[in-house]
Design a protein around this motif. Structure first.
Motif, PDB file in Angstrom:
ATOM      1  N   PRO A  73      58.235  37.460  47.290  1.00  0.00           N
ATOM      2  CA  PRO A  73      58.345  36.507  46.160  1.00  0.00           C
ATOM      3  C   PRO A  73      57.309  36.710  45.069  1.00  0.00           C
ATOM      4  CG  PRO A  73      57.392  35.423  48.076  1.00  0.00           C
ATOM      5  CD  PRO A  73      57.820  36.788  48.530  1.00  0.00           C
ATOM      6  N   TYR A  74      56.221  37.408  45.346  1.00  0.00           N
ATOM      7  CA  TYR A  74      55.178  37.599  44.332  1.00  0.00           C
ATOM      8  C   TYR A  74      55.302  38.982  43.707  1.00  0.00           C
ATOM      9  CZ  TYR A  74      53.060  33.533  46.616  1.00  0.00           C
ATOM     10  OH  TYR A  74      52.830  32.287  47.155  1.00  0.00           O
ATOM     11  N   ALA A  75      54.730  39.133  42.515  1.00  0.00           N
ATOM     12  CA  ALA A  75      54.658  40.422  41.828  1.00  0.00           C
ATOM     13  C   ALA A  75      53.234  40.972  41.927  1.00  0.00           C
ATOM     14  CB  ALA A  75      55.074  40.286  40.369  1.00  0.00           C
ATOM     15  N   TYR A  76      53.111  42.296  41.840  1.00  0.00           N
ATOM     16  CA  TYR A  76      51.791  42.902  42.035  1.00  0.00           C
ATOM     17  C   TYR A  76      50.818  42.554  40.913  1.00  0.00           C
ATOM     18  CZ  TYR A  76      52.823  46.440  38.482  1.00  0.00           C
ATOM     19  OH  TYR A  76      53.107  47.071  37.302  1.00  0.00           O
ATOM     20  N   ASP A  77      51.343  42.212  39.725  1.00  0.00           N
ATOM     21  CA  ASP A  77      50.476  41.852  38.603  1.00  0.00           C
ATOM     22  C   ASP A  77      50.492  40.356  38.295  1.00  0.00           C
ATOM     23  OD1 ASP A  77      53.090  41.817  37.815  1.00  0.00           O
ATOM     24  OD2 ASP A  77      52.763  42.845  35.905  1.00  0.00           O
ATOM     25  N   GLN A  78      51.073  39.572  39.190  1.00  0.00           N
ATOM     26  CA  GLN A  78      51.157  38.117  38.980  1.00  0.00           C
ATOM     27  C   GLN A  78      49.829  37.449  39.313  1.00  0.00           C
ATOM     28  OE1 GLN A  78      54.237  36.252  41.280  1.00  0.00           O
ATOM     29  NE2 GLN A  78      53.708  34.175  40.621  1.00  0.00           N
ATOM     30  N   GLN A  79      49.257  36.762  38.352  1.00  0.00           N
ATOM     31  CA  GLN A  79      48.000  36.041  38.538  1.00  0.00           C
ATOM     32  C   GLN A  79      48.295  34.550  38.727  1.00  0.00           C
ATOM     33  OE1 GLN A  79      45.172  36.898  35.451  1.00  0.00           O
ATOM     34  NE2 GLN A  79      45.487  39.118  35.563  1.00  0.00           N
ATOM     35  N   ILE A  80      47.897  34.026  39.860  1.00  0.00           N
ATOM     36  CA  ILE A  80      48.127  32.615  40.194  1.00  0.00           C
ATOM     37  C   ILE A  80      46.836  31.859  39.915  1.00  0.00           C
ATOM     38  CG2 ILE A  80      48.874  30.996  41.983  1.00  0.00           C
ATOM     39  CD1 ILE A  80      50.138  33.377  43.430  1.00  0.00           C
ATOM     40  N   ARG A  81      46.852  31.035  38.908  1.00  0.00           N
ATOM     41  CA  ARG A  81      45.644  30.308  38.531  1.00  0.00           C
ATOM     42  C   ARG A  81      45.237  29.328  39.627  1.00  0.00           C
ATOM     43  NH1 ARG A  81      46.466  28.800  32.075  1.00  0.00           N
ATOM     44  NH2 ARG A  81      46.621  30.976  31.345  1.00  0.00           N
ATOM     45  N   GLY A  82      43.961  29.266  39.866  1.00  0.00           N
ATOM     46  CA  GLY A  82      43.432  28.392  40.908  1.00  0.00           C
ATOM     47  C   GLY A  82      43.508  28.975  42.299  1.00  0.00           C
ATOM     48  N   SER A  83      44.015  30.210  42.419  1.00  0.00           N
ATOM     49  CA  SER A  83      44.168  30.830  43.749  1.00  0.00           C
ATOM     50  C   SER A  83      43.273  32.050  43.901  1.00  0.00           C
ATOM     51  CB  SER A  83      45.635  31.234  43.983  1.00  0.00           C
ATOM     52  OG  SER A  83      46.482  30.117  43.915  1.00  0.00           O
ATOM     53  N   GLU A  84      42.157  32.076  43.187  1.00  0.00           N
ATOM     54  CA  GLU A  84      41.267  33.228  43.268  1.00  0.00           C
ATOM     55  C   GLU A  84      40.510  33.224  44.598  1.00  0.00           C
ATOM     56  OE1 GLU A  84      41.351  31.067  40.808  1.00  0.00           O
ATOM     57  OE2 GLU A  84      42.134  32.210  39.095  1.00  0.00           O
ATOM     58  N   PHE A  85      40.379  34.414  45.180  1.00  0.00           N
ATOM     59  CA  PHE A  85      39.590  34.638  46.399  1.00  0.00           C
ATOM     60  C   PHE A  85      40.013  33.719  47.535  1.00  0.00           C
ATOM     61  CE2 PHE A  85      36.263  36.400  43.422  1.00  0.00           C
ATOM     62  CZ  PHE A  85      36.405  37.716  43.862  1.00  0.00           C
ATOM     63  N   LEU A  86      41.328  33.607  47.749  1.00  0.00           N
ATOM     64  CA  LEU A  86      41.810  32.860  48.907  1.00  0.00           C
ATOM     65  C   LEU A  86      41.730  33.742  50.139  1.00  0.00           C
ATOM     66  CD1 LEU A  86      45.000  31.039  47.528  1.00  0.00           C
ATOM     67  CD2 LEU A  86      42.713  30.082  47.887  1.00  0.00           C
ATOM     68  N   HIS A  87      41.314  33.187  51.249  1.00  0.00           N
ATOM     69  CA  HIS A  87      41.273  33.917  52.512  1.00  0.00           C
ATOM     70  C   HIS A  87      42.687  34.042  53.081  1.00  0.00           C
ATOM     71  CE1 HIS A  87      36.890  34.243  53.127  1.00  0.00           C
ATOM     72  NE2 HIS A  87      36.837  33.129  52.392  1.00  0.00           N
ATOM     73  N   VAL A 120      49.075  41.141  49.679  1.00  0.00           N
ATOM     74  CA  VAL A 120      50.142  41.859  50.378  1.00  0.00           C
ATOM     75  C   VAL A 120      50.960  42.691  49.399  1.00  0.00           C
ATOM     76  CG1 VAL A 120      52.237  41.620  51.754  1.00  0.00           C
ATOM     77  CG2 VAL A 120      50.259  40.203  52.262  1.00  0.00           C
ATOM     78  N   ILE A 121      51.374  42.080  48.285  1.00  0.00           N
ATOM     79  CA  ILE A 121      52.161  42.822  47.304  1.00  0.00           C
ATOM     80  C   ILE A 121      51.294  43.874  46.616  1.00  0.00           C
ATOM     81  CG2 ILE A 121      51.701  41.169  45.444  1.00  0.00           C
ATOM     82  CD1 ILE A 121      54.968  43.133  46.088  1.00  0.00           C
TER      83      ILE A 121
END
Length: 351
Positions: A73-87, A120-121
């Motif tokens: 469901p995600y793209a390799y260049d998709q930036q999700i705001r607020g999701s930086e450095f999630l474990h 993963v992507i």
């Protein structure tokens, strides 16, 4: 009383022409059916458990790199705001709020990077780029090295002497210096080429550094292949079938293409397979130094390079690409060794 039989008599014994008994027929049964070179090589390869396990890993890596991104469901260049450095398997506050509202949020199995991109992507894209580099580079090495080595080995003499000295000179050129020089000198011409031909957008997406890596492999890394093929051709050209081809009036080019190179096919397959991990490692090393693909594209080397700065705090960002590089390179090396053992007639076993 049985009549005496003269062992020196010229008379035929009628008992020798009686139908064979069932026990005598069993002695003439072929214990192993006839097979071809390729079937026999495949049989020995399938009996090599290590090589087959490596082959399975290669197939999984190919599916992971080329098929799985279509369903992710995600793209390799998709930036999700607020999701930086999630474990790994961790959600951001915004995603937790969406989950509590009853929405479905796909988990980040390997976490996210500093820009909130799913790892993963990114790993899928990195594996895809690394595999493409390895396969394309090995094909270039195979093509150039085969043609050059076949010509040198077939004609011999002064031609072989001059061509092999050229190989020695090319072999001494440092590849890192060549890549840097190509990146500097080819930046403007390649940019103009990409602007004039939009159909080359897939190559433009890789960037000038990747094109310079391909050119470096084309210019420098075919020397080992040329030496191997030269040795094979020099041994084969003394065989009777080459003499027969000369006697029938076949041209030199036809003898090389139709008779000599096909008899080197097993060596070509093995050598090309072993060139793939070498190309992958070179690309990963260059990308780790910042000379590979450019953001937002990713390779396994660039992923490891991006993660090295936060290795202590975000170790998971480095572990995934490092494990992927190790598995892919090890699998290709083991599979190449298995192919070499399968195609080598000296290792033939009566199984």
């Amino acid at each position: 009383m049985e009549a005496f039989k003269n062992p020196f008599s010229l008379h035929l014994n009628a008992e020798d022409f009686l139908p064979a008994a069932d026990e005598e027929k069993q002695q003439l049964i072929i214990m192993r059916e006839s097979t071809t070179f390729w079937k026999d090589a495949w049989r020995r390869l399938t009996h090599n458990k290590v090589a087959m396990a490596a082959f399975v890993v290669i197939i999984i890596a190919i599916l992971f790199a080329f098929v799985a991104p279509s369903f992710y469901p995600y793209a390799y260049d998709q930036q999700i705001r607020g999701s930086e450095f999630l474990h790994p398997m961790q959600y951001s506050a915004k995603e937790l709020k969406a989950i509590s509202a009853g929405q479905s949020v796909f988990p980040h199995f390997l976490g996210t990077d500093m820009h909130g991109r799913d790892m993963v992507i990114r790993l899928m894209m990195g594996t895809k780029i690394s595999l493409l580099v390895g396969i394309i580079a090995s094909m270039l090495v195979l093509l150039i090295g085969t043609v050059y080595g076949a010509i040198s080995g077939f004609f011999g003499g002064v031609v072989d002497l001059v061509m092999m000295r050229i190989v020695d000179v090319i072999y001494s050129i440092p590849d890192m210096l060549t890549i840097i020089l190509l990146q500097v000198t080819l930046k403007a011409p390649l940019t103009n080429l990409f602007d004039a031909h939009p159909s080359l957008g897939w190559l433009q997406a890789m960037g000038v550094p990747m094109v310079s890596i391909f050119l470096t492999f084309s210019l420098l890394y075919w020397t080992n292949m040329a030496r191997i093929i030269r040795g094979q051709i020099m041994a084969l050209k003394e065989q009777e079938f080459v003499t027969a081809a000369h006697a029938l009036g076949a041209s030199n080019s036809r003898i090389i293409i139709k008779h000599l190179i096909p008899n080197c096919i097993s060596v070509l397959i093995v050598t090309a397979t072993l060139e793939i991990p070498r190309a992958i490692f070179t690309e990963a090393f260059l990308s780790f130094l910042g000379l590979g693909v450019m953001n937002p594209m990713a390779s396994l080397g660039s992923l490891a390079s991006d993660a090295i700065g936060g290795m202590e705090s975000y170790t998971y960002l480095l572990v995934a690409p490092a494990v992927a590089i190790s598995l892919v390179i090890l699998s290709f090396n083991l599979f190449g060794d298995g192919l070499r053992d399968a195609f080598d007639p000296k290792l033939k076993e009566n199984k």
